[in-house]
Design an enzyme around this catalytic site. Structure first.
Site, PDB file in Angstrom:
ATOM      1  N   ASN A   1       0.810  -1.234   0.000  1.00 23.64           N
ATOM      2  CA  ASN A   1       0.000   0.000   0.000  1.00 23.64           C
ATOM      3  C   ASN A   1       0.843   1.284   0.000  1.00 23.64           C
ATOM      4  O   ASN A   1       0.487   2.255  -0.648  1.00 23.64           O
ATOM      5  CB  ASN A   1      -1.059  -0.017   1.111  1.00 23.64           C
ATOM      6  CG  ASN A   1      -0.491   0.148   2.491  1.00 23.64           C
ATOM      7  OD1 ASN A   1       0.666  -0.216   2.740  1.00 23.64           O
ATOM      8  ND2 ASN A   1      -1.282   0.681   3.394  1.00 23.64           N
TER       9      ASN A   1
ATOM     10  N   HIS B   1       9.132  -8.368  -0.156  1.00 21.49           N
ATOM     11  CA  HIS B   1       8.089  -7.395  -0.471  1.00 21.49           C
ATOM     12  C   HIS B   1       6.825  -8.108  -0.967  1.00 21.49           C
ATOM     13  O   HIS B   1       6.800  -9.333  -1.113  1.00 21.49           O
ATOM     14  CB  HIS B   1       8.606  -6.385  -1.505  1.00 21.49           C
ATOM     15  CG  HIS B   1       8.104  -4.991  -1.239  1.00 21.49           C
ATOM     16  ND1 HIS B   1       6.779  -4.719  -1.014  1.00 21.49           N
ATOM     17  CD2 HIS B   1       8.735  -3.789  -1.167  1.00 21.49           C
ATOM     18  CE1 HIS B   1       6.604  -3.424  -0.797  1.00 21.49           C
ATOM     19  NE2 HIS B   1       7.792  -2.827  -0.881  1.00 21.49           N
TER      20      HIS B   1
ATOM     21  N   GLU C   1       2.642  -4.672  12.286  1.00 22.97           N
ATOM     22  CA  GLU C   1       1.859  -3.464  11.985  1.00 22.97           C
ATOM     23  C   GLU C   1       0.713  -3.925  11.108  1.00 22.97           C
ATOM     24  O   GLU C   1       0.893  -4.174   9.913  1.00 22.97           O
ATOM     25  CB  GLU C   1       2.727  -2.433  11.255  1.00 22.97           C
ATOM     26  CG  GLU C   1       3.873  -1.877  12.086  1.00 22.97           C
ATOM     27  CD  GLU C   1       3.413  -0.917  13.182  1.00 22.97           C
ATOM     28  OE1 GLU C   1       2.209  -0.616  13.282  1.00 22.97           O
ATOM     29  OE2 GLU C   1       4.279  -0.474  13.957  1.00 22.97           O
TER      30      GLU C   1
ATOM     31  N   CYS D   1      -3.773   1.962   6.470  1.00 22.76           N
ATOM     32  CA  CYS D   1      -4.161   1.267   7.696  1.00 22.76           C
ATOM     33  C   CYS D   1      -4.790   2.223   8.691  1.00 22.76           C
ATOM     34  O   CYS D   1      -5.706   1.871   9.413  1.00 22.76           O
ATOM     35  CB  CYS D   1      -2.936   0.598   8.296  1.00 22.76           C
ATOM     36  SG  CYS D   1      -1.547   1.707   8.445  1.00 22.76           S
TER      37      CYS D   1
HETATM   38  N1  LIG Z   1      -0.354  -0.957  10.851  1.00 25.03           N
HETATM   39  C1  LIG Z   1       0.347  -0.556   9.812  1.00 25.03           C
HETATM   40  O1  LIG Z   1       1.334   0.149   9.944  1.00 25.03           O
HETATM   41  C2  LIG Z   1      -0.061  -0.978   8.433  1.00 25.03           C
HETATM   42  C3  LIG Z   1       0.508  -0.332   7.341  1.00 25.03           C
HETATM   43  C4  LIG Z   1       0.119  -0.706   6.065  1.00 25.03           C
HETATM   44  C5  LIG Z   1      -0.809  -1.712   5.862  1.00 25.03           C
HETATM   45  N2  LIG Z   1      -1.352  -2.318   6.924  1.00 25.03           N
HETATM   46  C6  LIG Z   1      -2.360  -3.362   6.710  1.00 25.03           C
HETATM   47  O2  LIG Z   1      -1.968  -4.230   5.656  1.00 25.03           O
HETATM   48  C7  LIG Z   1      -3.102  -4.772   5.002  1.00 25.03           C
HETATM   49  C8  LIG Z   1      -2.982  -4.615   3.510  1.00 25.03           C
HETATM   50  O3  LIG Z   1      -1.788  -5.123   3.060  1.00 25.03           O
HETATM   51  P1  LIG Z   1      -1.693  -6.512   2.229  1.00 25.03           P
HETATM   52  O4  LIG Z   1      -2.999  -6.843   1.631  1.00 25.03           O
HETATM   53  O5  LIG Z   1      -0.503  -6.435   1.324  1.00 25.03           O
HETATM   54  O6  LIG Z   1      -1.412  -7.519   3.386  1.00 25.03           O
HETATM   55  P2  LIG Z   1      -0.955  -9.032   3.288  1.00 25.03           P
HETATM   56  O7  LIG Z   1      -0.973  -9.500   4.672  1.00 25.03           O
HETATM   57  O8  LIG Z   1      -1.701  -9.790   2.282  1.00 25.03           O
HETATM   58  O9  LIG Z   1       0.551  -8.951   2.770  1.00 25.03           O
HETATM   59  C9  LIG Z   1       1.570  -8.288   3.483  1.00 25.03           C
HETATM   60  C10 LIG Z   1       2.868  -9.023   3.264  1.00 25.03           C
HETATM   61  O10 LIG Z   1       2.791 -10.273   3.953  1.00 25.03           O
HETATM   62  C11 LIG Z   1       3.108 -11.328   3.072  1.00 25.03           C
HETATM   63  N3  LIG Z   1       2.402 -12.513   3.521  1.00 25.03           N
HETATM   64  C12 LIG Z   1       1.075 -12.764   3.415  1.00 25.03           C
HETATM   65  N4  LIG Z   1       0.796 -13.960   3.989  1.00 25.03           N
HETATM   66  C13 LIG Z   1       1.970 -14.466   4.451  1.00 25.03           C
HETATM   67  C14 LIG Z   1       2.328 -15.662   5.117  1.00 25.03           C
HETATM   68  N5  LIG Z   1       1.422 -16.578   5.442  1.00 25.03           N
HETATM   69  N6  LIG Z   1       3.613 -15.858   5.427  1.00 25.03           N
HETATM   70  C15 LIG Z   1       4.524 -14.925   5.111  1.00 25.03           C
HETATM   71  N7  LIG Z   1       4.266 -13.772   4.477  1.00 25.03           N
HETATM   72  C16 LIG Z   1       2.991 -13.534   4.148  1.00 25.03           C
HETATM   73  C17 LIG Z   1       2.668 -10.801   1.718  1.00 25.03           C
HETATM   74  O11 LIG Z   1       3.245 -11.538   0.662  1.00 25.03           O
HETATM   75  C18 LIG Z   1       3.139  -9.374   1.799  1.00 25.03           C
HETATM   76  O12 LIG Z   1       4.523  -9.282   1.559  1.00 25.03           O
HETATM   77  C19 LIG Z   1      -4.281  -4.006   5.565  1.00 25.03           C
HETATM   78  O13 LIG Z   1      -4.915  -4.770   6.543  1.00 25.03           O
HETATM   79  C20 LIG Z   1      -3.630  -2.782   6.202  1.00 25.03           C
HETATM   80  O14 LIG Z   1      -4.396  -2.171   7.202  1.00 25.03           O
HETATM   81  C21 LIG Z   1      -0.993  -1.987   8.194  1.00 25.03           C
HETATM   82  O1  LIG Z   2      -1.056   2.213   5.782  1.00 19.86           O
HETATM   83  C1  LIG Z   2      -0.553   2.622   6.786  1.00 19.86           C
HETATM   84  C2  LIG Z   2       0.428   3.705   6.933  1.00 19.86           C
HETATM   85  C3  LIG Z   2      -0.081   5.021   6.438  1.00 19.86           C
HETATM   86  C4  LIG Z   2       0.613   6.163   7.141  1.00 19.86           C
HETATM   87  O2  LIG Z   2       1.514   5.939   7.936  1.00 19.86           O
HETATM   88  O3  LIG Z   2       0.232   7.307   6.924  1.00 19.86           O
END
Ligand SMILES: NC(=O)c1ccc[n+]([C@@H]2O[C@H](COP(=O)([O-])OP(=O)(O)OC[C@H]3O[C@@H](n4cnc5c(N)ncnc54)[C@H](O)[C@@H]3O)[C@@H](O)[C@H]2O)c1
Ligand SMILES: O=CCCC(=O)O
Length: 455
Positions: free
Chosen positions: A130, A154, A227, A261
């Site tokens: 994202n 990534h 996160e 997020c």
């Molecule tokens: N709290 C924060 O700082 C923050 C920041 C950005 C995004 N997010 C959250 O991330 C989510 C969106 O991102 P997404 O769809 O790419 O998430 P995702 O969990 O599908 O993927 C994130 C990463 O994890 C890897 N991954 C997925 N399943 C895995 C497994 N079983 N083992 C190892 N690696 C694995 C993916 O390949 C990717 O690199 C939303 O829920 C968003 O809120 C949180």
């Molecule tokens: O998606 C989460 C991070 C976004 C931000 O830090 O502003």
């Protein structure tokens, strides 16, 4: 599984071979083998290299911005904005690392002690699409300055981004075994977590991925930082200009096409302002114009992928089937690509899916609250605890309400957003640990104690 697909068109641009098991072994032996030399270099040398990383991000801003716009559909202007904060994060840790890592002196019974922050070795970062540069920066910048070495996995949709970051690192002088990009599979991630050469793992992403990675790390007694998702409340207690507050809410919700997020996803508005707020929000959301994310006139970009758009529309359809009211939007935009209409929902009842799930896209849910008490109860009635915000013309009132919010971050009179010097992270199912700010450098540090007897 790693591929560049343009979400504005659905076109496959390039696919990439995933890492082989031999690549994984080479990465592990590289990052483990380079740790002694990297952590043994004077901090000032590591900081100078990290400074150069910041410079290169800025020098290559146009090229780098174009890559993420192609791979995950962000509007080009927002992609350039992401590069600015990335450079600021690398610079922040390069400039402040020495201060953050200074020994802390304790006066203790029978003598004194120093708490010394030391690197722990090779750490694994698993990052989402994202904010494809920013998420990596939050993890890599403090760890490189601290002296840890990094394997970076990534998102499968961001291979060109991942390779571009690795090029920046190498060109800035980060030795090739100190930052290793790996187009790894989930199974290879598990193998790396099991491997004694990896000391810790940080994941930014979904709850599902966080739980899988944390379980594996737990089996191996390894530190994790998670996160994860959020469904941040934005409480509006009062406003001098409710139309302006509604416009601000729409702008915050729609940053990155709602795929942040910490965007305000649930707006909780006191009853006397509710109707005007909903009207203002619907008007602001309705003004957005879909188009090519590289075109400066575009205000509504695609979501990150066709699958993400399908997932969100499925959530919207379930919300409506479970009683929600759609004030605007509610479905796909009638054009190719992963476009979803900006949507405003109300009447989302407790017990329904949309009440508890994160809606990762251009959707705002508005709740009417009869009192401050009810607003706080609604705000906290979520499995998540990432960010939150409270709006009021009376800062003391806002702070009083903020004190009752169970979240990692509460912002007054602003929603969403982040900055290098402000810690970032959540409670409950939003994660474990913090990134950014001084504490962002502590997570993968050994807080080693040196006890010195009284002389
Ligand atoms: N709290 C924060 O700082 C923050 C920041 C950005 C995004 N997010 C959250 O991330 C989510 C969106 O991102 P997404 O769809 O790419 O998430 P995702 O969990 O599908 O993927 C994130 C990463 O994890 C890897 N991954 C997925 N399943 C895995 C497994 N079983 N083992 C190892 N690696 C694995 C993916 O390949 C990717 O690199 C939303 O829920 C968003 O809120 C949180
Ligand atoms: O998606 C989460 C991070 C976004 C931000 O830090 O502003």
């Amino acid at each position: 599984m790693y591929a560049t697909v343009n979400p504005a068109t659905g076109e496959l641009v390039e696919s990439f071979d995933a890492a082989t098991d031999a690549d994984v072994e080479a990465a592990l032996s590289g990052v483990a083998g380079s740790f002694a030399a990297w952590s043994g270099r004077p901090l000032a040398e590591r900081a100078a290299i990290v400074h150069r990383v910041a410079d290169l991000f800025e020098e290559r801003a146009d090229e780098l911005a174009a890559i993420i716009t192609l791979e995950m559909g962000k509007r080009l202007e927002e992609s350039r904005g992401e590069i600015d904060i990335v450079a600021a994060i690398f610079r922040y840790y390069a400039d402040n690392g020495a201060t953050f890592l200074a020994d802390q002196e304790l006066t203790i019974e029978g003598g004194r002690a120093l708490v010394q922050k030391r690197p722990i070795g090779a750490v694994l970062g698993i990052m989402p699409w994202n904010y494809p540069y920013y998420q990596v920066a939050r993890f890599a910048a403090p760890n490189l300055v601290l002296g840890n070495t990094i394997v970076l996995k990534h998102a499968p949709s961001c291979p060109r981004t991942a390779l571009a970051i690795a090029r920046v690192m190498a060109d800035a002088g980060v030795p090739e075994d100190v930052y290793v990009n790996l187009l790894a599979t989930n199974e290879q991630v598990a193998t790396m977590i099991d491997d004694p050469r990896i000391q810790g793992v940080s994941l930014t992403g979904s709850e599902r991925a966080g739980a899988a990675v944390a379980a594996r790390a737990g089996q191996n007694l390894k530190k994790v930082v998670l996160e994860l998702g959020g469904s941040d409340p934005m409480i509006v207690l009062d406003s001098a200009d409710i139309a302006a507050t509604a416009r601000e809410a729409a702008a915050s919700r729609m940053g990155n096409m709602g795929q942040a997020c910490n965007a305000p996803k649930r707006m909780i508005v006191l009853a006397d302002l509710y109707d005007d707020f909903v009207a203002g929000l619907v008007a602001a959301m309705g003004e957005l114009v879909p188009g090519d994310p590289t075109d400066p006139a575009t205000t509504l970009a695609p979501l990150s992928s066709l699958a993400a758009a399908d997932r969100l529309v499925d959530q919207l359809e379930r919300a409506v089937a479970q009683g929600a009211t759609v004030h605007t939007g509610g479905g796909r935009v009638d054009r190719p690509g992963a476009f979803v209409e900006p949507t405003v929902l109300t009447d989302v009842a407790p017990g329904t899916d949309a009440y508890r799930e994160e809606l990762f896209g251009p959707v705002a849910i508005v709740f009417r609250a009869g009192s401050e008490e009810e607003a706080v109860a609604l705000a906290n009635d979520t499995p998540f605890g990432l960010g939150s915000s409270v709006f009021s013309t009376d800062l003391e009132r806002a702070q009083r309400v903020a004190d009752r919010i169970d979240a990692g971050m509460v912002y007054l009179n602003m929603a969403g957003g982040s900055q290098p010097d402000l810690p970032f992270g959540g409670t409950k199912r939003s994660g474990i640990g913090r990134e950014l700010g001084p504490v962002g450098m502590d997570e993968f540090a050994n807080h080693r104690v040196l006890r010195i007897p009284a002389s």
